[in-house]
Design a protein around this motif. Structure first.
Motif, PDB file in Angstrom:
ATOM      1  N   VAL A  67      46.326 -42.781  24.630  1.00  0.00           N
ATOM      2  CA  VAL A  67      47.004 -43.938  25.226  1.00  0.00           C
ATOM      3  C   VAL A  67      47.195 -43.777  26.730  1.00  0.00           C
ATOM      4  N   HIS A  68      47.679 -42.630  27.163  1.00  0.00           N
ATOM      5  CA  HIS A  68      47.962 -42.464  28.593  1.00  0.00           C
ATOM      6  C   HIS A  68      46.687 -42.519  29.430  1.00  0.00           C
ATOM      7  N   THR A  69      45.627 -41.898  28.932  1.00  0.00           N
ATOM      8  CA  THR A  69      44.352 -41.949  29.636  1.00  0.00           C
ATOM      9  C   THR A  69      43.854 -43.384  29.730  1.00  0.00           C
ATOM     10  N   ARG A  70      44.075 -44.174  28.669  1.00  0.00           N
ATOM     11  CA  ARG A  70      43.646 -45.575  28.694  1.00  0.00           C
ATOM     12  C   ARG A  70      44.424 -46.362  29.737  1.00  0.00           C
ATOM     13  N   PHE A  71      45.706 -46.076  29.898  1.00  0.00           N
ATOM     14  CA  PHE A  71      46.490 -46.759  30.922  1.00  0.00           C
ATOM     15  C   PHE A  71      46.041 -46.362  32.324  1.00  0.00           C
ATOM     16  N   ALA A  72      45.698 -45.101  32.500  1.00  0.00           N
ATOM     17  CA  ALA A  72      45.206 -44.661  33.805  1.00  0.00           C
ATOM     18  C   ALA A  72      43.927 -45.401  34.179  1.00  0.00           C
ATOM     19  N   SER A  73      43.034 -45.592  33.209  1.00  0.00           N
ATOM     20  CA  SER A  73      41.788 -46.303  33.499  1.00  0.00           C
ATOM     21  C   SER A  73      42.043 -47.791  33.716  1.00  0.00           C
ATOM     22  N   LEU A  74      43.009 -48.365  33.007  1.00  0.00           N
ATOM     23  CA  LEU A  74      43.341 -49.776  33.223  1.00  0.00           C
ATOM     24  C   LEU A  74      43.932 -49.984  34.611  1.00  0.00           C
ATOM     25  N   ALA A  75      44.715 -49.015  35.086  1.00  0.00           N
ATOM     26  CA  ALA A  75      45.264 -49.102  36.442  1.00  0.00           C
ATOM     27  C   ALA A  75      44.139 -49.079  37.477  1.00  0.00           C
ATOM     28  N   ASP A  76      43.112 -48.272  37.243  1.00  0.00           N
ATOM     29  CA  ASP A  76      41.954 -48.264  38.145  1.00  0.00           C
ATOM     30  C   ASP A  76      41.241 -49.611  38.125  1.00  0.00           C
ATOM     31  N   GLU A  77      41.230 -50.236  36.955  1.00  0.00           N
ATOM     32  CA  GLU A  77      40.515 -51.495  36.771  1.00  0.00           C
ATOM     33  C   GLU A  77      41.240 -52.674  37.420  1.00  0.00           C
ATOM     34  N   LEU A  78      42.580 -52.702  37.287  1.00  0.00           N
ATOM     35  CA  LEU A  78      43.362 -53.847  37.733  1.00  0.00           C
ATOM     36  C   LEU A  78      44.091 -53.625  39.054  1.00  0.00           C
ATOM     37  N   GLY A  79      44.208 -52.346  39.481  1.00  0.00           N
ATOM     38  CA  GLY A  79      45.187 -52.021  40.504  1.00  0.00           C
ATOM     39  C   GLY A  79      46.463 -51.628  39.782  1.00  0.00           C
ATOM     40  N   GLY A  80      47.126 -50.572  40.251  1.00  0.00           N
ATOM     41  CA  GLY A  80      48.183 -49.972  39.434  1.00  0.00           C
ATOM     42  C   GLY A  80      49.591 -50.146  39.941  1.00  0.00           C
ATOM     43  N   ASP A  81      49.909 -51.275  40.608  1.00  0.00           N
ATOM     44  CA  ASP A  81      51.275 -51.436  41.117  1.00  0.00           C
ATOM     45  C   ASP A  81      52.280 -51.719  40.008  1.00  0.00           C
ATOM     46  N   TRP A  82      51.830 -51.793  38.759  1.00  0.00           N
ATOM     47  CA  TRP A  82      52.699 -52.054  37.607  1.00  0.00           C
ATOM     48  C   TRP A  82      52.946 -50.789  36.787  1.00  0.00           C
ATOM     49  N   LEU A  83      52.438 -49.659  37.232  1.00  0.00           N
ATOM     50  CA  LEU A  83      52.488 -48.417  36.458  1.00  0.00           C
ATOM     51  C   LEU A  83      53.120 -47.309  37.290  1.00  0.00           C
ATOM     52  N   ASP A  84      54.106 -46.623  36.715  1.00  0.00           N
ATOM     53  CA  ASP A  84      54.815 -45.560  37.430  1.00  0.00           C
ATOM     54  C   ASP A  84      54.821 -44.292  36.574  1.00  0.00           C
ATOM     55  N   TRP A  85      53.996 -43.312  36.978  1.00  0.00           N
ATOM     56  CA  TRP A  85      53.971 -42.018  36.286  1.00  0.00           C
ATOM     57  C   TRP A  85      55.078 -41.136  36.876  1.00  0.00           C
ATOM     58  N   CYS A  86      56.299 -41.456  36.554  1.00  0.00           N
ATOM     59  CA  CYS A  86      57.446 -40.768  37.159  1.00  0.00           C
ATOM     60  C   CYS A  86      57.884 -39.545  36.359  1.00  0.00           C
ATOM     61  N   GLY A  87      57.333 -39.361  35.151  1.00  0.00           N
ATOM     62  CA  GLY A  87      57.744 -38.250  34.301  1.00  0.00           C
ATOM     63  C   GLY A  87      58.937 -38.618  33.434  1.00  0.00           C
ATOM     64  N   THR A  88      59.133 -37.838  32.376  1.00  0.00           N
ATOM     65  CA  THR A  88      60.245 -38.071  31.447  1.00  0.00           C
ATOM     66  C   THR A  88      61.013 -36.777  31.219  1.00  0.00           C
ATOM     67  N   LEU A  89      62.330 -36.890  31.209  1.00  0.00           N
ATOM     68  CA  LEU A  89      63.223 -35.790  30.856  1.00  0.00           C
ATOM     69  C   LEU A  89      63.936 -36.154  29.559  1.00  0.00           C
ATOM     70  N   THR A  90      63.841 -35.276  28.574  1.00  0.00           N
ATOM     71  CA  THR A  90      64.397 -35.546  27.251  1.00  0.00           C
ATOM     72  C   THR A  90      65.458 -34.514  26.886  1.00  0.00           C
ATOM     73  N   TRP A  91      66.618 -34.986  26.483  1.00  0.00           N
ATOM     74  CA  TRP A  91      67.657 -34.116  25.927  1.00  0.00           C
ATOM     75  C   TRP A  91      67.163 -33.547  24.598  1.00  0.00           C
ATOM     76  N   ALA A  92      67.439 -32.294  24.336  1.00  0.00           N
ATOM     77  CA  ALA A  92      67.062 -31.709  23.044  1.00  0.00           C
ATOM     78  C   ALA A  92      67.684 -32.480  21.896  1.00  0.00           C
ATOM     79  N   THR A  93      68.911 -32.962  22.091  1.00  0.00           N
ATOM     80  CA  THR A  93      69.608 -33.679  21.028  1.00  0.00           C
ATOM     81  C   THR A  93      69.007 -35.058  20.754  1.00  0.00           C
ATOM     82  N   ALA A  94      68.108 -35.526  21.616  1.00  0.00           N
ATOM     83  CA  ALA A  94      67.479 -36.832  21.405  1.00  0.00           C
ATOM     84  C   ALA A  94      66.296 -36.755  20.457  1.00  0.00           C
ATOM     85  N   ALA A  95      65.801 -35.557  20.182  1.00  0.00           N
ATOM     86  CA  ALA A  95      64.613 -35.386  19.351  1.00  0.00           C
ATOM     87  C   ALA A  95      64.958 -34.549  18.131  1.00  0.00           C
ATOM     88  N   PRO A  96      65.149 -35.181  16.979  1.00  0.00           N
ATOM     89  CA  PRO A  96      65.410 -34.416  15.752  1.00  0.00           C
ATOM     90  C   PRO A  96      64.300 -33.390  15.510  1.00  0.00           C
TER      91      PRO A  96
END
Length: 376
Positions: A67-96
């Motif tokens: 999925v992520h690779t497909r979004f990267a290629s779509l950003a190349d295709e359309l221009g990527g001002d709608w996509l932000d690869w900012c990263g994710t931080l997850t609390w351990a308690t959020a993931a059973p």
């Protein structure tokens, strides 16, 4: 080939664009305007943790890894001002099953690592974990999608390719002759002839399928999104908190979704009013205390029984259903596969577990209403 796509949310507009890009003559029918439904009230998060660790249909699990690779290629295709690869931080308690989920994701090639409170403070000093919260996961190749902007880009490109966008019109019937779909009729009496019809109407998909004589069960689960703004000191990453999700939003705002539980493949209930939600999350993000609520939206998420529905039924050729939860994240992937099946006449094996036939293979269950005794 003439194709009518019903619904211009994230899934429908992706499909219409991809079909037009491959040379089809496409009419995109939308009762309101593109992206005006649940797509504008979505957290629109791109993440592999903990999702890749979930037990799910093998075909969908395989597709999820790309999925992520497909979004990267779509950003190349359309221009990527709608996509932000900012990263994710997850609390351990959020993931059973936190440790096991991390191990499974790493084994499947996902770039994540466990960090402690010291590294969390370096990556996101705006966050203040409470005592006892010591472990977190950082996923750099993740982020979020500005869904309204993406849908706008796709609709513009669709029109530039010669596609017809029919806004403000509802479908009132599906035209069928001798087991083949021939098009749709709109609420103004217009007949849109088509060799194939794609039902990408999300929360309306059961009703539209019923017009074709099909019973497609879909749960409708409302989810609240809060948009707030305020001072500096808000996180720049997506935050997967203990009971909530937070991400940046366009124009220096913040978007929040309250889950009320850890992140699993099912959904919990909603919280109380938006101000109570901000106050609860402010324990972890102090800057929220000074924020104001700018907007509150409720999206009605379409969750088909047993997961996504992709495909047509053998006895009704040309009526293709494309409905899933997480439509923003899956939209470009579903579009590629739908185009292969409709235009190239391929049978995509990864979709075998998502076919609508599954609703007809098992004996129907008794109803859950007052006449259950009579049915017995």
């Amino acid at each position: 080939m003439k194709i009518a796509v019903i619904g211009s949310g994230a899934i429908g507009v992706n499909i219409a664009y991809r079909l037009a890009a491959k040379g089809a003559e496409v009419s995109l029918v939308e009762a309101r305007s593109p992206g005006s439904g649940t797509s504008r009230a979505s957290f629109s998060w791109l993440s592999s943790f903990p999702q890749v660790s979930w037990s799910e249909d093998p075909g969908r699990a395989k597709l999820r890894l790309g999925v992520h690779t497909r979004f990267a290629s779509l950003a190349d295709e359309l221009g990527g001002d709608w996509l932000d690869w900012c990263g994710t931080l997850t609390w351990a308690t959020a993931a059973p099953g936190f440790r096991e989920a991390v191990t499974l994701c790493q084994e499947r090639g996902i770039d994540i690592r466990i960090i402690d409170k010291l590294e969390l403070a370096e990556l996101a000093p705006e966050l203040k974990p409470r005592s006892g919260e010591e472990a977190f996961v950082y996923e750099p190749f993740s982020g979020w999608v500005d869904a309204p902007r993406l849908i706008e880009r796709l609709a513009e490109r669709f029109s530039a390719l010669g596609g017809e966008l029919i806004s403000g019109r509802s479908v009132v019937s599906v035209t069928i002759h001798a087991g083949e779909t021939k098009g749709v009729v709109l609420d103004n009496g217009r007949v849109v002839e088509a060799d194939a019809v794609v039902n990408a109407t999300g929360s309306w998909a059961s009703q539209v399928s019923a017009m074709a004589g099909l019973a497609i069960p879909i749960d409708l689960v409302p989810g609240i999104m809060i948009y707030a703004s305020g001072p500096e000191g808000l996180p720049h990453q997506v935050i997967n908190g203990p009971q909530w999700l937070m991400r940046p939003e366009a124009e220096q705002k913040i978007a929040i979704h309250w889950r009320g539980e850890g992140l699993t493949a099912v959904h919990g209930g909603n919280a109380n009013d938006p101000h109570s939600i901000l106050a609860a999350i402010a324990q972890h993000v102090p800057a929220l205390e000074a924020c104001r609520v700018d907007d509150v939206r409720v999206g009605v998420r379409a969750i088909p029984h047993g997961g996504p529905v992709l495909g047509e039924l053998p006895w009704l050729r040309g009526f293709y259903i494309a409905v899933s939860h997480g439509g923003i994240g899956w939209g470009p992937v579903w579009a590629d596969l739908v185009a292969r099946e409709i235009l190239d006449k391929q049978n995509v094996a990864e979709l075998d577990g998502m076919r609508p036939e599954r609703f007809y293979l098992d004996p129907p269950a008794l109803g859950r209403f007052a006449d259950d005794g009579e049915q017995r």
